[in-house]
Scaffold this active site. Structure first.
Site, PDB file in Angstrom:
ATOM      1  N   TYR A  18     -13.828 -11.829  28.763  1.00 44.43           N
ATOM      2  CA  TYR A  18     -14.783 -11.626  29.858  1.00 44.43           C
ATOM      3  C   TYR A  18     -15.103 -12.989  30.489  1.00 44.43           C
ATOM      4  O   TYR A  18     -16.240 -13.440  30.542  1.00 44.43           O
ATOM      5  CB  TYR A  18     -16.055 -10.892  29.407  1.00 44.43           C
ATOM      6  CG  TYR A  18     -16.591 -10.031  30.529  1.00 44.43           C
ATOM      7  CD1 TYR A  18     -15.882  -8.918  30.964  1.00 44.43           C
ATOM      8  CD2 TYR A  18     -17.772 -10.346  31.193  1.00 44.43           C
ATOM      9  CE1 TYR A  18     -16.330  -8.142  32.020  1.00 44.43           C
ATOM     10  CE2 TYR A  18     -18.228  -9.578  32.255  1.00 44.43           C
ATOM     11  CZ  TYR A  18     -17.498  -8.476  32.656  1.00 44.43           C
ATOM     12  OH  TYR A  18     -17.941  -7.712  33.698  1.00 44.43           O
TER      13      TYR A  18
ATOM     14  N   GLY B 211     -17.391 -21.019  33.367  1.00 40.72           N
ATOM     15  CA  GLY B 211     -17.530 -21.923  32.216  1.00 40.72           C
ATOM     16  C   GLY B 211     -16.227 -21.996  31.424  1.00 40.72           C
ATOM     17  O   GLY B 211     -15.733 -23.086  31.105  1.00 40.72           O
ATOM     18  N   HIS B 212     -15.663 -20.823  31.107  1.00 38.07           N
ATOM     19  CA  HIS B 212     -14.377 -20.810  30.381  1.00 38.07           C
ATOM     20  C   HIS B 212     -13.279 -21.494  31.204  1.00 38.07           C
ATOM     21  O   HIS B 212     -12.456 -22.241  30.680  1.00 38.07           O
ATOM     22  CB  HIS B 212     -13.916 -19.367  30.132  1.00 38.07           C
ATOM     23  CG  HIS B 212     -14.825 -18.546  29.288  1.00 38.07           C
ATOM     24  ND1 HIS B 212     -15.529 -17.475  29.775  1.00 38.07           N
ATOM     25  CD2 HIS B 212     -15.124 -18.635  27.966  1.00 38.07           C
ATOM     26  CE1 HIS B 212     -16.226 -16.932  28.808  1.00 38.07           C
ATOM     27  NE2 HIS B 212     -16.010 -17.605  27.696  1.00 38.07           N
TER      28      HIS B 212
ATOM     29  N   MET C 161     -23.989 -20.083  32.851  1.00 34.80           N
ATOM     30  CA  MET C 161     -23.014 -18.985  32.859  1.00 34.80           C
ATOM     31  C   MET C 161     -22.784 -18.463  31.444  1.00 34.80           C
ATOM     32  O   MET C 161     -22.693 -19.232  30.487  1.00 34.80           O
ATOM     33  CB  MET C 161     -21.703 -19.453  33.459  1.00 34.80           C
ATOM     34  CG  MET C 161     -21.853 -19.691  34.935  1.00 34.80           C
ATOM     35  SD  MET C 161     -20.302 -19.521  35.782  1.00 34.80           S
ATOM     36  CE  MET C 161     -20.828 -19.911  37.441  1.00 34.80           C
ATOM     37  N   SER C 162     -22.722 -17.141  31.336  1.00 37.92           N
ATOM     38  CA  SER C 162     -22.503 -16.488  30.049  1.00 37.92           C
ATOM     39  C   SER C 162     -21.931 -15.109  30.313  1.00 37.92           C
ATOM     40  O   SER C 162     -22.308 -14.456  31.301  1.00 37.92           O
ATOM     41  CB  SER C 162     -23.852 -16.348  29.319  1.00 37.92           C
ATOM     42  OG  SER C 162     -23.759 -15.379  28.293  1.00 37.92           O
ATOM     43  N   SER C 163     -21.042 -14.665  29.439  1.00 43.83           N
ATOM     44  CA  SER C 163     -20.502 -13.306  29.591  1.00 43.83           C
ATOM     45  C   SER C 163     -21.632 -12.279  29.531  1.00 43.83           C
ATOM     46  O   SER C 163     -21.571 -11.226  30.153  1.00 43.83           O
ATOM     47  CB  SER C 163     -19.480 -13.016  28.493  1.00 43.83           C
ATOM     48  OG  SER C 163     -18.474 -14.005  28.518  1.00 43.83           O
TER      49      SER C 163
END
Ligand code: PAF
Length: 287
Positions: A32, A36-37, A184-186
């Protein structure tokens, strides 16, 4: 972009790449993907000749009442984002491949996982350290990239690498934020518009703590109080912890004389959010 689903096949791929003189960068993820990733992947791409991303929602790091079953997943969308980086190889194993019947070996970094999230998520960091150790043994990276958003996770992995002599360089990457400051975070996908608006108080609270330090305040308690005022003014936020700790040991401190981590965990409805910042006190003036 190659997709490998089996640990043995991934190990053979990595061995062949190493023998050919390739440098392998690895970005472990639970999928997801968000910006960030992607920032970790771009840096991995820059640092190595081969980029491997693992996509694995690690069941062991979720507590019994946590969101393992509802954790957001969209492998096709993730693949499209990774193709664009471009990622060379995606490692996407099944839980049964990484945890076969009889699995019983765990990696635990003790002190570093005691406070902050570790105090509220028993077994979480043991499970993270274990799966990352497994991923290192399977993907055989020269370099692995982790975000500072999960700061305690990052420190746990650094500690594990040091204590167990893993031959992997750990690269810490800065938190990527939305334009309004939300880290940012899933899990942001779970937030209602109202909860999302309340969640902005978390990054505002971190900034308030930073301003106190910039004004010359050195008592950690005063930074905490400044952040608390901001959090308390937010509507739908239930603060789990707000801590000022030594940025290296993650131990609570009273007087700020070295870099500190200001760390917050809070619930917005049923969504648990974490965020942090590292603050560095200016050197004391020489007499
Ligand atoms: O940060 C994450 O997404 C996970 O904790 C990790 C490092 C991929 C281990 O499952």
């Amino acid at each position: 972009m190659e997709i490998i689903r089996e640990a043995g096949q991934m190990q053979r791929w990595a061995e062949t790449a190493r023998l050919a003189g390739e440098k392998i960068a690895c970005v472990p993820t639970m999928g997801y993907l968000h910006e960030g990733h992607l920032s970790l992947m771009r840096e991995g791409r820059r640092r190595a000749s081969r980029l491997v991303v693992s996509v694995f929602v690690n069941p062991t790091q979720f507590g019994p009442s946590e969101d393992l079953n509802s954790y957001p997943r969209d492998f096709d969308r993730d693949c499209a984002l990774m193709e664009a980086i471009p990622v060379d190889t995606v490692f996407a194993p099944q839980p049964a491949d990484l945890y076969p019947p009889g699995f019983q070996t765990w990696v635990e970094a003790a002190e570093i996982t005691r406070g902050l999230c570790g105090a509220y998520r028993p077994g979480h960091f043991r499970a993270v350290a274990t799966v990352v150790a497994k991923l290192f043994n399977i993907i055989k990276p020269h370099v692995a990239l982790f975000g500072e958003k999960d700061y305690q996770q990052l420190r746990t992995i650094e500690q594990m690498v040091r204590d167990l002599n893993f031959d992997v360089e750990i690269v810490a990457m800065p938190i990527v934020r939305e334009a309004d400051g939300l880290a940012m975070s899933s899990r942001n996908a779970y937030l209602s518009p109202e909860q999302r608006a309340s969640a902005l108080a978390i990054s505002r609270a971190l900034r308030a703590a930073g301003q106190k330090l910039a004004q010359g305040v050195r008592r950690a308690q005063e930074l905490r109080e400044a952040a608390r005022v901001v959090l308390d003014a937010a509507g739908e936020l239930n603060v789990q912890y707000l801590e000022v700790v030594d940025a290296q040991t993650l131990e609570p401190i009273g007087l700020i004389e070295a870099p500190v981590l200001v760390a917050i965990a809070a619930w917005a409805g049923r969504t648990r959010l974490i965020d942090n910042c590292v603050l560095v006190p200016p050197p004391a003036p020489t007499p």
